[in-house]
Every structure is written in C-alpha cells, then in structure tokens.
Design a protein around this motif. Structure first.
Motif, PDB file in Angstrom:
ATOM      1  N   ASP A  88      -2.829  -1.801  13.058  1.00 54.32           N
ATOM      2  CA  ASP A  88      -3.215  -0.754  12.101  1.00 54.32           C
ATOM      3  C   ASP A  88      -2.143  -0.553  11.042  1.00 54.32           C
ATOM      4  OD1 ASP A  88      -5.539  -0.402  13.517  1.00 54.32           O
ATOM      5  OD2 ASP A  88      -4.834   1.376  14.608  1.00 54.32           O
ATOM      6  N   LEU A  89      -0.884  -0.556  11.462  1.00 53.61           N
ATOM      7  CA  LEU A  89       0.211  -0.392  10.519  1.00 53.61           C
ATOM      8  C   LEU A  89       0.239  -1.558   9.531  1.00 53.61           C
ATOM      9  CD1 LEU A  89       2.736   1.175   9.640  1.00 53.61           C
ATOM     10  CD2 LEU A  89       4.028  -0.291  11.175  1.00 53.61           C
ATOM     11  N   LYS A 141      -2.262  -3.413   8.587  1.00 54.46           N
ATOM     12  CA  LYS A 141      -3.392  -3.299   7.661  1.00 54.46           C
ATOM     13  C   LYS A 141      -3.105  -2.287   6.561  1.00 54.46           C
ATOM     14  CE  LYS A 141      -7.029  -4.611  10.900  1.00 54.46           C
ATOM     15  NZ  LYS A 141      -8.155  -4.132  11.711  1.00 54.46           N
ATOM     16  N   SER A 142      -2.577  -1.118   6.948  1.00 54.68           N
ATOM     17  CA  SER A 142      -2.305  -0.089   5.938  1.00 54.68           C
ATOM     18  C   SER A 142      -1.193  -0.535   4.995  1.00 54.68           C
ATOM     19  CB  SER A 142      -1.952   1.241   6.599  1.00 54.68           C
ATOM     20  OG  SER A 142      -0.743   1.129   7.318  1.00 54.68           O
ATOM     21  N   ALA A 143      -0.176  -1.206   5.536  1.00 55.35           N
ATOM     22  CA  ALA A 143       0.917  -1.690   4.692  1.00 55.35           C
ATOM     23  C   ALA A 143       0.428  -2.795   3.767  1.00 55.35           C
ATOM     24  CB  ALA A 143       2.058  -2.209   5.560  1.00 55.35           C
ATOM     25  N   LEU A 183      -2.490  -3.070   2.521  1.00 55.91           N
ATOM     26  CA  LEU A 183      -3.346  -2.505   1.487  1.00 55.91           C
ATOM     27  C   LEU A 183      -2.565  -1.737   0.428  1.00 55.91           C
ATOM     28  CD1 LEU A 183      -6.342  -1.248   3.637  1.00 55.91           C
ATOM     29  CD2 LEU A 183      -6.236  -3.284   2.200  1.00 55.91           C
ATOM     30  N   ALA A 184      -1.417  -1.190   0.788  1.00 54.34           N
ATOM     31  CA  ALA A 184      -0.652  -0.367  -0.151  1.00 54.34           C
ATOM     32  C   ALA A 184      -0.078  -1.192  -1.296  1.00 54.34           C
ATOM     33  CB  ALA A 184       0.469   0.356   0.581  1.00 54.34           C
ATOM     34  N   SER A 214      -2.663  -2.701  -3.916  1.00 56.80           N
ATOM     35  CA  SER A 214      -3.196  -1.616  -4.723  1.00 56.80           C
ATOM     36  C   SER A 214      -2.240  -1.286  -5.863  1.00 56.80           C
ATOM     37  CB  SER A 214      -3.414  -0.385  -3.841  1.00 56.80           C
ATOM     38  OG  SER A 214      -3.785   0.709  -4.624  1.00 56.80           O
ATOM     39  N   THR A 234       6.394   1.128   2.186  1.00 59.18           N
ATOM     40  CA  THR A 234       5.829   0.292   3.240  1.00 59.18           C
ATOM     41  C   THR A 234       6.919  -0.163   4.201  1.00 59.18           C
ATOM     42  OG1 THR A 234       4.082  -0.472   1.768  1.00 59.18           O
ATOM     43  CG2 THR A 234       4.544  -1.835   3.693  1.00 59.18           C
ATOM     44  N   SER A 284       8.021   2.737   6.399  1.00 57.71           N
ATOM     45  CA  SER A 284       7.066   3.085   7.454  1.00 57.71           C
ATOM     46  C   SER A 284       7.064   2.035   8.566  1.00 57.71           C
ATOM     47  CB  SER A 284       5.665   3.289   6.892  1.00 57.71           C
ATOM     48  OG  SER A 284       5.168   2.107   6.339  1.00 57.71           O
TER      49      SER A 284
END
Length: 143
Positions: free
Chosen positions: A51-52, A54-56, A58-59, A62, A106, A109
């Motif tokens: 999950d981490l 994937k979110s990283a 995507l950031a 973007s 990123t 985190s």
C-alpha cells in the motif's frame, strides 16, 4: 538493522544457490520459507509495504504531470516568444521544486514506515528476550 537483514538474505540466497545438498535440501528450505512467508504477521507487513509503495508511486507521477501541464500552459500563452520562454522557464523551476518536495515527502514517508516496522520488530524481540531472561532468573534462583 537493514544491513543485518541484507546480510542474512544474501547468505541465505548464497547457501540456496550454492548448496551441494541437492534438490531435497532445496525443497526443505523452500517449504520452510513459504511457511514463514504465508504467516499472518508477514503478510500483514507485506500488505502495508504494498500500500505504501502504491501511494508513493502515485504521488511522484502526479507532481510530474502537473509540472508538465504548467510548463505547457506557460509556453502557449499570448505574448512574444521571449515572454513565453521566460514564463515556461519560471514554470519549470516551480515545477522542479514541487517534484522535489513530492520526492522528499515520499522518501520521508517510506523511511518513517521502515523505522516504524523496525521498532515493532525490535520491541517484539526485546519483549521475548526479557520474558526469557526472567524465566532464566526464576529457574536459577529456585535451584
């Protein structure tokens, strides 16, 4: 901590790949690895890392996309060629700063998550160790 894990993984991989014990030993190692891999705590951590990631992942794209859009808009505005060039350069610098901030966020985190996981592992080990130590103390004082 990360270095120790890397060494253990490297040694395990080297042993498996270089082992002369044959297929039977390889299958034994593989089955033990799969038993550990398929435990709930390991899969829970794998899910968190996924999950981490994937979110990283995507950031950053973007921020890159937003920067490209800003530069394109700046370069296509009305004005002389020099004015458009200057606007595009300013937008590019601003976008570079935004991408840098996104990358740093990123990275921070990811580092925070890794430290959190390492602390949980260390806490579990110390709890287990302290329980073992108190058991040993009771046995030795009782004898």
């Amino acid at each position: 901590m990360r270095g120790k894990i890397g060494i253990v993984v490297g040694l395990a991989a080297g042993y498996v790949l270089g082992s002369r014990a044959g297929r039977e030993r390889y299958e034994q190692i593989k089955s033990n690895f799969l038993k550990v891999w398929n435990t709930d705590p390991v899969q829970k951590q794998v899910g968190k890392v996924t999950d981490l990631g994937k979110s990283a992942a995507l950031a950053l794209p973007s921020a890159l996309w937003d920067g490209a859009v800003k530069i394109t808009k700046a370069a296509t505005k009305n004005g002389t060629a020099g004015q458009r060039l200057d606007a595009a350069i300013r937008a590019g610098k601003d976008s570079a700063d935004e991408v840098t901030r996104a990358a740093e966020t990123t990275a921070a985190s990811v580092e925070k998550a890794a430290d959190s996981a390492a602390k949980k592992t260390t806490t579990r080990k110390s709890t287990t160790s302290s329980g073992t130590a108190s058991t040993r103390t009771k046995k030795s004082s009782g004898s």
